[in-house]
Scaffold this motif. Structure first.
Motif, PDB file in Angstrom:
ATOM      1  N   SER A   1       0.662  -1.552  -0.009  1.00  8.64           N
ATOM      2  CA  SER A   1       0.262  -0.651   0.178  1.00  8.64           C
ATOM      3  C   SER A   1       1.245   1.459  -0.060  1.00  8.64           C
TER       4      SER A   1
ATOM      5  N   ASP B   1      -5.943  -0.466  -4.444  1.00  9.10           N
ATOM      6  CA  ASP B   1      -5.301  -1.090  -3.177  1.00  9.10           C
ATOM      7  C   ASP B   1      -6.393  -2.039  -3.028  1.00  9.10           C
ATOM      8  N   GLU B   2      -6.032  -3.349  -2.769  1.00  8.89           N
ATOM      9  CA  GLU B   2      -7.063  -4.572  -2.883  1.00  8.89           C
ATOM     10  C   GLU B   2      -7.928  -3.824  -2.806  1.00  8.89           C
TER      11      GLU B   2
HETATM   12 MG   LIG Z   1      -2.278  -2.656   2.312  1.00 14.37          MG
END
Ligand SMILES: [Mg+2]
Ligand SMILES: Nc1ncnc2c1ncn2[C@@H]1O[C@H](COP(=O)(O)OP(=O)(O)O)[C@@H](O)[C@H]1O
Lengths: 240, 233
Positions: A41, A161-162
């Motif tokens: 991240s 991000d995910e």
């Molecule tokens: Mg992360």
């Protein structure tokens, strides 16, 4: 398109990114995998300067984002970002969420912005949600609207991000499908995900990170079937 | 004269004057709260800014204003400032009340701004919005909504505190009570009547506030219902 050189990032005494060197080419889909806390991240957030970098350079189309003179707002207009928690604006309707940036930043007229928004919503099958507030949507719908909101700015790169980690399992597919369509349309994408199926199917390249380092990067087929490093093997044996 | 008769005579004699004085109370309160809102927002921005010196400045302001009795602030402003710039009693009073409430509103706004999820700021900034645009279109609308109960509370305190400007010759409600009770030798009954004027004001304001709060809370719900209705048609 993006070239990261010797990037380091610390939070106080904690060095989270330790000498990262990666390149992302135009129209490429790069998938970033790695254990939790490895800095995925943080790397993504450095790419649009949501985090200040400690040292190193990030070139986006030959503009060095770490240069203090660069107008970061202008740069961000061309970088879409999708968050795990969607981060839709709860006090605005779906349509308002999508048109606010094109209107306020790109100075589009409301009519043009709305027309563009409806085209996006139509592609996503969410036209009937235009006047709804985010609270009334399912997680999968929220994430697709978040993607539409980012796309409305016509970005050159999209960072994810995910994007499916906060979703119920049955909604993961609808979001991944939208991302696949984007990839097929030639969007340059950097995707942090635990969806190995997506990485294998859509990724042009997979980057494996651990403890702030890029340990290994390769074509997905190669990386999944024949990982070179022990750490990659250990990680893959846990997630596959 | 029994108690009831005294009350009636006070209302007959002073009722209209009290009502007129009420308009002064309301206007000085309103003006002071506008001043307070501006001050409160500015210092709240200072506190949430990453600029050390501004945050410190806000801390100092809040410390001083909260540490001083309001009446001291009023007197200080009235005698202090008026000796340099000529201010009307009314303006001096409104400014003093505004400075006072401003410190409390700053803390309320700061808390409300910080209570908005960080992701909201990040989403807006990642779209290319500047910090001021993000604050005005994304953060503040959400913060305001959350701050309403605390704001209402502070506004009511501000309304009651406005009685203190009676001591710098602003002829608002409480100052009328002071003069009336000195004339009629019925202080108990006079303050009782005036007390009800204040209660009436607070009641009206509270009802107004409840209405606003309900509107804001049901707005989303209402939109959804409307949507459903148009769909089923
Ligand atoms: Mg992360
Ligand atoms: N704002 C922050 N302040 C301090 N530490 C942070 C911050 N953000 C992330 N970290 C730390 O940096 C490391 C990497 O985090 P992150 O990039 O979120 O990892 P990943 O996304 O791979 O799970 C973790 O140890 C995390 O605790």
């Amino acid at each position: 398109m993006i070239k990261v050189t010797n990037l380091k990032k610390s939070f106080g005494d904690l060095e989270v990114l330790k000498d990262i060197n990666v390149q992302i080419n135009k129209n490429e889909v790069v998938v970033v995998i790695g254990p939790s806390g490895s800095g995925k991240s943080t790397l993504l957030r450095c790419l649009n300067k949501l985090e200040e970098t400690t040292s190193g350079t990030i070139l986006l189309n030959n503009i060095d984002l770490t240069n203090k003179k660069v107008n970061i707002n202008k740069v961000r207009e061309d970088i879409g970002m999708i968050f795990q928690q969607f981060n839709l604006f709860p006090h605005k309707t779906v349509l308002e969420n999508i048109i606010i940036a094109p209107m306020k930043i790109r100075k589009k007229s409301r009519k043009d912005a709305e027309n563009a928004a409806y085209i996006l919503l139509d592609k996503l099958g969410l036209v009937d949600k235009a006047t709804a507030y985010p609270d009334s949507l399912s997680g999968g719908q929220k994430q697709r609207i978040a993607i539409a909101r980012a796309l409305a700015m016509e970005p050159k790169v999209m960072l994810f991000d995910e994007p499916t980690s906060a979703l119920d399992p049955e909604m993961v597919g609808e979001v991944l499908n939208v991302m696949k369509q984007l990839a097929h349309g030639g969007m340059t994408m950097v995707v942090v995900t635990h969806e190995m199926g997506f990485a294998r199917e859509v990724g042009d390249r997979v980057i494996f990170m651990d403890e702030g380092y890029v340990i290994e990067e390769a074509d997905p087929k190669q990386l999944f079937s024949n990982p070179q490093h022990e750490r990659t093997k250990a990680f893959l044996s846990k997630v596959l | 004269m029994n108690f009831i008769e005294s009350i009636v005579s006070i209302i007959q004699k002073h009722g209209t004057a009290f009502l007129e004085a009420t308009t002064i109370t309301v206007s000085i309160t309103a003006i002071s709260l506008i001043i307070a809102t501006v001050i409160g927002l500015v210092f709240a921005f200072f506190k949430v800014s990453n600029i050390w010196i501004l945050a410190k400045l806000a801390d100092i302001y809040i410390f001083i204003v909260r540490g001083l009795p309001l009446i001291v602030l009023i007197m200080f402003l009235y005698y202090g400032i008026s000796s340099v710039i000529v201010l009307s009693d009314f303006i001096a009073g409104a400014v003093a009340l505004g400075i006072h409430s401003g410190a409390y509103l700053a803390e309320i706004f700061r808390g409300a701004i910080q209570s908005v999820d960080r992701g909201q700021n990040e989403a807006a900034r990642s779209l290319g919005m500047t910090a001021p645009l993000t604050m005005s279109t994304i953060i503040l609308p959400q913060a305001f909504k959350r701050a309403i109960p605390a704001l209402g509370n502070q506004f009511i305190i501000g309304l009651k505190d406005s009685s203190l400007v009676a001591y710098i010759a602003v002829t608002e409600l409480f100052s009328h009570a002071l003069t009336a009770s000195a004339e009629n030798y019925m202080p108990f009954e006079t303050y009782l009547v005036v007390g009800f004027y204040y209660l009436g004001l607070v009641l009206i304001f509270t009802l107004l506030l409840n209405y606003v709060e309900k509107r804001l809370n049901t707005e989303n719900l209402y939109m959804k219902k409307l949507k459903k209705k148009t769909h089923s048609l």
